[in-house]
Design an enzyme around this catalytic site. Structure first.
Site: not given
Length: 530
Positions: A395, A398, A401, A405, A413, A436, A440
């Site tokens: 959670n 999700r 950001n 997302h 996805y 991701s 980063h």
């Protein structure tokens, strides 16, 4: 008779006094009973108040959850009537095909700041900023006899802004004209020539090559060739990533519409307006739409306050580095590297690490995005959700950001599931995690000027493990404590290792350009720590 009368009078006086004492005693007992009843009533009223607040909070949470769910999967559970017949409920596969719907809604912190209790926490952070300023003034006055705040580190970090501005303008001009013109050219030819696949592949190859050179190679060349300082590097690299994601979303959302809608004879294909694409490049979202919900006017007072908060967060981060990080990690204060010093350094870095995390969240995800949203009258301000209440890392990822997302969900996805015919959900989730984490780590590597995969290891390895182990089935408040504890430790590790590597790169520079030497952290072998 004369003797009896005084006796009677005395008797009546005693009776009256006894009655008076009894009456006063009864009154006192009644008052005590009344006070006890009042206390019991106050306790009962307090319990009723707490119960009512809990019920209101539960209702508000339910309403917010429902609204947030409908924003991602709007109206998918409602049965529609077509030709007088009811359609079957929408399946999960059909819900996957629905795109993001933008609604008119404020940011969560703007709503929470209307509550005086929550706003007090904001005031506490301002008080800490003032304490940082006073402590810096006091230390400078004691050490150097001056009462002037100097921001040498801040000016260094944002140096060479002229080069940054030029690089940004080149990337912006390319992103504004080349993808849009390529789409118009491809769309005007798509329904006219028989070789649609060849046209799409050829145009896609040319556009990909241009993207690779202008939005891929050019920013890296500017950063490395001009040896930009860290904050200036952040601006160039983050804008590079943003333009890539924006241009991909524009092509991804408009190309399927052009392919499905064949124009009639004598009509020209319909393309997105240039003004809508220009608006999209600046509005705070990564999902392209022809139009968005808009506010009626700009609140200039809100713009001024938000801009002031951004500047405040900038100085806040400066004082955290100057007062809490540099005095600990500078080489003159470093101790020989050992397990003891490493553990102490990590735990010492937890406080500045979590403060920097909160500052980055508040400055960028709330202030910066709301600033552009207000200037552009962009009405959908759900840039984040209540991630601080998360009881699971699933959670948290999700809700931290929502802007990024949504892009990863719809273009990573969901497309992965569509290609695998919705059979590899775990693989799709892992692929999104790896992409991701790699992006980063790329940003951290380019901005700091060295490769030290701390972010990638924490994100792709530990983050993926926590995502599957601390999932949405964890609802107890204890898991929220555990989530925050791991978040504290992770931030402490990042601040500690990156600060050590920064000073090691300065005092123990590389002697060669071999690949092994470039990817090996200098802090592992730097002589000033041994």
């Amino acid at each position: 008779m004369t003797t009896a009368e005084p006796l009677n009078v005395l008797f009546h006086r005693n009776v009256k006094s006894n009655q008076t004492e009894e009456t006063s005693h009864n009154a006192e007992g009644h008052n005590n009973l009344h006070a006890e009843d009042l206390r019991q009533w106050e306790k009962h009223a307090q319990r009723v108040k707490l119960k009512a607040l809990e019920q209101v909070q539960d209702q508000l949470s339910h309403i917010l959850d429902k609204a947030l769910t409908e924003s991602v999967q709007p109206f998918t559970q409602i049965q529609k009537a077509v030709n007088g017949k009811k359609v079957k409920p929408v399946s999960s596969s059909q819900r996957m095909d629905s795109g993001k719907v933008f609604l008119d809604r404020p940011s969560l912190l703007d709503e929470l700041f209307e509550i005086s209790h929550i706003r007090t926490i904001y005031h506490m952070f301002i008080a800490v900023l003032l304490i940082f300023c006073l402590s810096t003034l006091a230390v400078d006055y004691i050490d150097q006899g001056r009462l002037v705040l100097e921001f040498d580190l801040l000016f260094y970090a944002f140096g060479k802004l002229g080069t940054v501005t030029l690089a940004w303008f080149v990337m912006f001009a390319y992103t504004l004209f080349v993808p849009y013109c390529s789409l118009v050219l491809w769309g005007s030819l798509y329904h006219r020539i028989p070789s649609k696949l060849g046209l799409s592949l050829g145009m896609g190859f040319v556009l990909s090559a241009a993207q690779f050179y202008v939005l891929g190679h050019f920013p890296i060349h500017v950063v490395v060739q001009n040896q930009l300082p860290p904050a200036s590097r952040f601006i160039v690299i983050l804008e590079q990533i943003r333009f890539l994601m924006k241009s991909y979303s524009f092509m991804r959302e408009t190309a399927p519409v052009i392919m499905k809608n064949q124009p009639k004879e004598g009509e020209s294909p319909r393309f997105p307006t240039f003004s809508s694409y220009l608006y999209f490049l600046f509005c705070p979202t990564l999902i392209y739409r022809e139009s968005y919900p808009r506010n009626t006017h700009i609140r200039w007072k809100y713009v001024g306050v938000t801009l002031g908060m951004i500047l405040g967060c900038l100085f806040y981060g400066y004082f955290i580095l100057v007062r809490l990080c540099i005095p600990v990690f500078r080489p003159s204060n470093s101790q020989p590297l050992s397990k003891r010093t490493m553990v102490l350094a990590v735990f010492h870095s937890i406080l500045p690490g979590i403060m920097l995390l909160l500052l980055c969240f508040f400055a960028f995800l709330h202030c910066w995005l709301n600033l552009f949203g207000e200037l552009l009258r962009f009405a959908d301000r759900m840039f984040y959700k209540d991630w601080w209440n998360s009881t699971s890392f699933a959670n948290y990822y999700r809700t931290w950001n929502v802007v990024v997302h949504d892009w990863l969900y719809y273009y990573g996805y969901r497309d992965f599931l569509r290609l695998s015919k919705r059979k590899c959900r775990t693989a799709a989730m892992l692929s999104v995690f790896i992409v991701s984490a790699a992006v980063h780590e790329y940003a951290m590597t380019m901005c700091f000027g060295f490769f030290y995969p701390v972010m990638f290891s924490l994100f792709a390895v530990l983050g993926a493990v926590f995502n599957f182990t601390m999932n949405d089935n964890r609802q107890s408040p204890v898991w929220n404590v555990i989530m925050w504890a791991f978040l504290f430790l992770g931030q402490g590790v990042q601040v500690c290792l990156y600060c050590q590597e920064w000073y090691a790169q300065i005092h123990c520079p590389r002697t060669g350009n071999s690949f092994l030497e470039m990817v090996t952290p200098r802090s592992w072998s730097c002589s000033y720590q041994t």
